[in-house]
Design an enzyme around this catalytic site. Structure first.
Site, PDB file in Angstrom:
ATOM      1  N   LYS A  50       0.829  -1.201   0.000  1.00 29.97           N
ATOM      2  CA  LYS A  50       0.000   0.000   0.000  1.00 29.97           C
ATOM      3  C   LYS A  50       0.865   1.253   0.000  1.00 29.97           C
ATOM      4  O   LYS A  50       0.642   2.176  -0.793  1.00 29.97           O
ATOM      5  CB  LYS A  50      -0.926   0.015   1.208  1.00 29.97           C
ATOM      6  CG  LYS A  50      -1.917   1.191   1.206  1.00 29.97           C
ATOM      7  CD  LYS A  50      -2.536   1.429   2.571  1.00 29.97           C
ATOM      8  CE  LYS A  50      -1.560   2.174   3.461  1.00 29.97           C
ATOM      9  NZ  LYS A  50      -2.165   2.589   4.756  1.00 29.97           N
TER      10      LYS A  50
ATOM     11  N   ASP B 209      -6.469   1.751   1.431  1.00 32.40           N
ATOM     12  CA  ASP B 209      -6.394   2.056   2.855  1.00 32.40           C
ATOM     13  C   ASP B 209      -7.776   1.827   3.458  1.00 32.40           C
ATOM     14  O   ASP B 209      -8.662   1.257   2.806  1.00 32.40           O
ATOM     15  CB  ASP B 209      -5.904   3.496   3.086  1.00 32.40           C
ATOM     16  CG  ASP B 209      -6.896   4.542   2.580  1.00 32.40           C
ATOM     17  OD1 ASP B 209      -7.956   4.177   2.010  1.00 32.40           O
ATOM     18  OD2 ASP B 209      -6.615   5.737   2.762  1.00 32.40           O
TER      19      ASP B 209
END
Length: 212
Positions: A121, A139
């Site tokens: 991420k 997220d």
């Protein structure tokens, strides 16, 4: 309407609503962006922006951060969540950049993921923001909103990333930033502002979905 048709319509509306979405993290170069994104894990951008000016003033480059005393880094970032681990990772990450990448922040997903404190991420967010790379990063905001809109039923962030990438294919960098802002200000975890939502007709649940 098929799932693909739903996804295309949702994509169309997001691209129209968010013309040029950008991260709210404040940075001046890729090094500062990487540090800020690492600090932003489980923490708000607003909080990160409060500590980074002092951090970057003292450690303006990977070479300076690599020589830092971890305790001094902790003191600067102590208001950020998990500051102990993050301080250790920042110093280790800077040393890895010096040792493995000639002092320059790497610019590929796999190279970034080799750094301390950098998962997929974080790597994707850096590439999305700095290079507008065609990646999706998931997220808590992206996970929650994509599940509320029925775009994914995956249990993890990585699997959700895969679902969204397959559905949207292009404009992923814009869509990532747009979903973050959408989740932060409209489709909030608690008390979502449904009356202001431009995709409320696609909403399947107001549950506060979280990655497993």
């Amino acid at each position: 309407m098929t799932k693909k048709q739903r996804a295309l319509e949702i994509k169309k509306r997001f691209l129209k609503h968010y013309q040029n979405p950008k991260t709210e993290l404040k940075y001046r170069n890729i090094y500062e962006l990487l540090v800020s994104v690492i600090l932003s894990a489980q923490c708000t951008d607003k909080r990160v922006n409060l500590v980074t000016p002092a951090l970057f003033a003292k450690y303006p480059s990977p070479s300076m951060l690599a020589k830092a005393n971890v305790e001094e880094v902790k003191e600067i970032i102590k208001s950020v969540s998990y500051f102990n681990n993050k301080a250790q990772n920042l110093v280790k990450m800077a040393n890895q950049i010096i040792e493995n990448f000639e002092g320059k922040v790497p610019t590929t997903q796999e190279e970034l993921k080799s750094l301390a404190g950098v998962g997929q991420k974080t790597a994707n967010v850096v590439l999305i923001e700095y290079f507008e790379a065609n990646y999706m990063a998931v997220d808590t905001h992206v996970f929650r909103t994509s599940h509320r809109l029925g775009l994914s039923k995956a249990k993890t962030a990585i699997q959700t990333e895969e679902d969204l990438t397959k559905l949207f294919k292009t404009d992923l960098s814009i869509l990532h930033q747009a979903f973050v802002l959408f989740g932060r200000y409209t489709c909030k975890a608690q008390k979502p502002e449904c009356e202001n939502c431009f995709v409320k007709d696609f909403c399947t649940s107001k549950s506060n979905f979280k990655p497993a």
